[in-house]
Write an enzyme that holds these catalytic residues in place. Sequence first.
Site, PDB file in Angstrom:
ATOM      1  N   GLY A 251     -13.803  26.065  -5.362  1.00 33.42           N
ATOM      2  CA  GLY A 251     -14.821  25.677  -4.404  1.00 33.42           C
ATOM      3  C   GLY A 251     -15.755  26.822  -4.121  1.00 33.42           C
ATOM      4  O   GLY A 251     -15.745  27.840  -4.807  1.00 33.42           O
TER       5      GLY A 251
ATOM      6  N   ASP B  98      -1.058  33.802  -4.026  1.00 30.06           N
ATOM      7  CA  ASP B  98      -2.017  34.586  -4.822  1.00 30.06           C
ATOM      8  C   ASP B  98      -2.276  35.913  -4.117  1.00 30.06           C
ATOM      9  O   ASP B  98      -3.406  36.217  -3.751  1.00 30.06           O
ATOM     10  CB  ASP B  98      -3.310  33.786  -5.002  1.00 30.06           C
TER      11      ASP B  98
ATOM     12  N   LYS C  93     -15.525  26.979   3.881  1.00 27.22           N
ATOM     13  CA  LYS C  93     -14.969  26.782   2.532  1.00 27.22           C
ATOM     14  C   LYS C  93     -15.188  25.328   2.157  1.00 27.22           C
ATOM     15  O   LYS C  93     -14.735  24.425   2.859  1.00 27.22           O
ATOM     16  CB  LYS C  93     -13.464  27.079   2.520  1.00 27.22           C
TER      17      LYS C  93
END
Lengths: 443, 268
Positions: B35, B165, B52
Amino acid sequence: MSTGTVGRKSTSRYFPPSFLKYFKRKLKWSLKKEAQSSAVTPPSAPVPPLSTGSSLTKIEVKNKHNNSFTTTTPRTHFDTADSPKMTSSNPSQKKRRIALGCEGSANKLGIGIISHDITTGEATVLSNIRDTFVSPPGTGFLPKDTAAHHRAFFVRVAKTALSTAGIPISEIDCICYTKGPGMGAPLTSVAIGARTLSLLWNKPLVGVNHCVGHIEMGRTITGADNPVVLYVSGGNTQVIAYAEQRYRIFGEALDIAVGNCLDRFARTLEISNDPAPGYNIEQLAKQGGRILLDLPYAVKGMDCSFSGILTRADELALMMKQGKKGPDGEPFTPADLCFSLQETIFAMLVEITERAMAHVGSNQVLIVGGVGCNERLQEMMGAMAAERGGSVYATDERFCIDNGIMIAHAGLLAYETGFETPLEESTCTQRFRTDEVFVKWRD
Amino acid sequence: MAVSSPEGQGQFPLPKILTYPSSTPPTLITQGAEGRVYKTTHLDPSRPCILKYRPPKPYRHAILDARLTKERITAEAHVLARCAREGVPVPAVYATDPRAGWMMIEYIDGVPVRQAINEFLGKRPETDQEKVAAEETDNVPLIELLRRIGATVGGLHGTGNVHGDLTTSNMMLRPFSTTIAAEGSKARMVEGDVVLIDFGLATQSSSEEDRAVDLYVLERAFASTHPRAEKLFQHVLDAYEKSFKKAGAALAKLEDVRRRGRKKSMLG
């Protein structure tokens, strides 16, 4: 590959009677077809009769290709056997190198002959012969039977490849074979065949990684320069990008391969395995699309998982057989199931590929492997690539599905850099990661 | 990740929320595979925020796409809200619209930890003289930063979430409000609270395996982005160990994960 491909229904180590009946029918049909095809083959290059008494398969010789591609800028051009360019085998005038490749890591036995022009490096396919072991609907191909098929047909396929290429044996530079990954028994059978040819003709052997074969063939056919590669087949699901002399794996399936998921679902629905279960699922899915059934969606970073999806799809198939209704209160069909399965798993594949492309900053994507033939996957990948301002490269079934030519091609590339596999090291292995290969021929 | 550029903005249609008249024009900060991240304001022009946005994917079936976008926005907001409640430094969630595929979160004013560490380490020493000087550099402020990273990651894991992550690019350094260090000093570069960002791959999990994989990913990312500070990574793990009760078990599992690597051996 070895885990999933074992048939669920036929767990017996021996052929059930129905199996034998099925093959007798197949053989009858194949002999009839052979008689027809030998009528058009020139008498100078007769197909030698099968020496062993196996009745395991049908012959499929798919070499008479046209030059239409689903892709852009083919760098390679294809000569059919009818027009071999040169017949001289004098080494002093040598203008090209020729390799014979033997592939048999799964249910396809493929032997192909390729030539590389020494000055330009241009690759020319001289012959590409494949013979597929097709198991009856509802069953998978067992390693034992597949190996028996490869052993039975090796000589015949090799002779056809040679006569189609129309080159003398003296012109061949090396014999390439699949070292792995794949199913153990079929790999071993083909490796024995390759070693035999090597000793018989006194040619060096070159062991090739199956995945690297797919990648190199795809790059050459499509002309994609440095793409992110999605390698999807019955045994492998990997997103690969090249960096510093290795094909690095950025993402992969954590459990079963995507093709294995499709193959096994085809078994659940008892769809025909001829020509390939995935192909028949694709055709069935085209009739679906009324509803999208809810299936799990399992992407984790750049990796994905397919076993849970298969379990859920099998459950839904069972519900369907029992006549239960779908989520919208309407009954659903096998076509709806195939459609939903394809939409879900291909969306996962495109998503992990997109992530890898963003990660390495590439906008080219190359699809290789058997599942790569699927037009819906190519279409979805195309939509993703277009959005990123890139393009998708794919090949058709001659090069997507396992074949001997890709092994010959990748092997010859390695051979040209001085790589050879001595006879005593010409083993094969079921586990051989793509990133273990040192890619000396690229910079 | 593509860096924002004037063309970058013209390339995509803005999400609807950003097309309404506003005193602060949105700026595209980054664009990843998933995104886009815009900087804009929330309620008040003086309150900067991050938006976002997960745009619809044209290749996906519309129903599947809507389901995934909704699930992912909701999951990310859930993890962020949970962390904020438990006192882990993360951006606060201001607003979400899972159907439209966007989420507004707090804007963290600071630099990524990656950048701070690299600035602290300075240029690669080339001459022998410089190498000696580099070794003599007082690493205490950096070690303190690494300990804060370890404690923050431990805090996150203690809440029953994993990040998915962890890299030094996904951590921001928010300067302490009352800084006493002299302007321009090296110590000042690595001062501040470590704030975790980008929870796009975060999941709720309390398994040792997931925690260990989180640490392993951080370790590998740290080694590749800051090779010269690799030796100091142990400080992250030391601080992590003290940060919550089950940290020891996760660290023991980390040994296993290291040994096998994250990847399985190829089954063919």
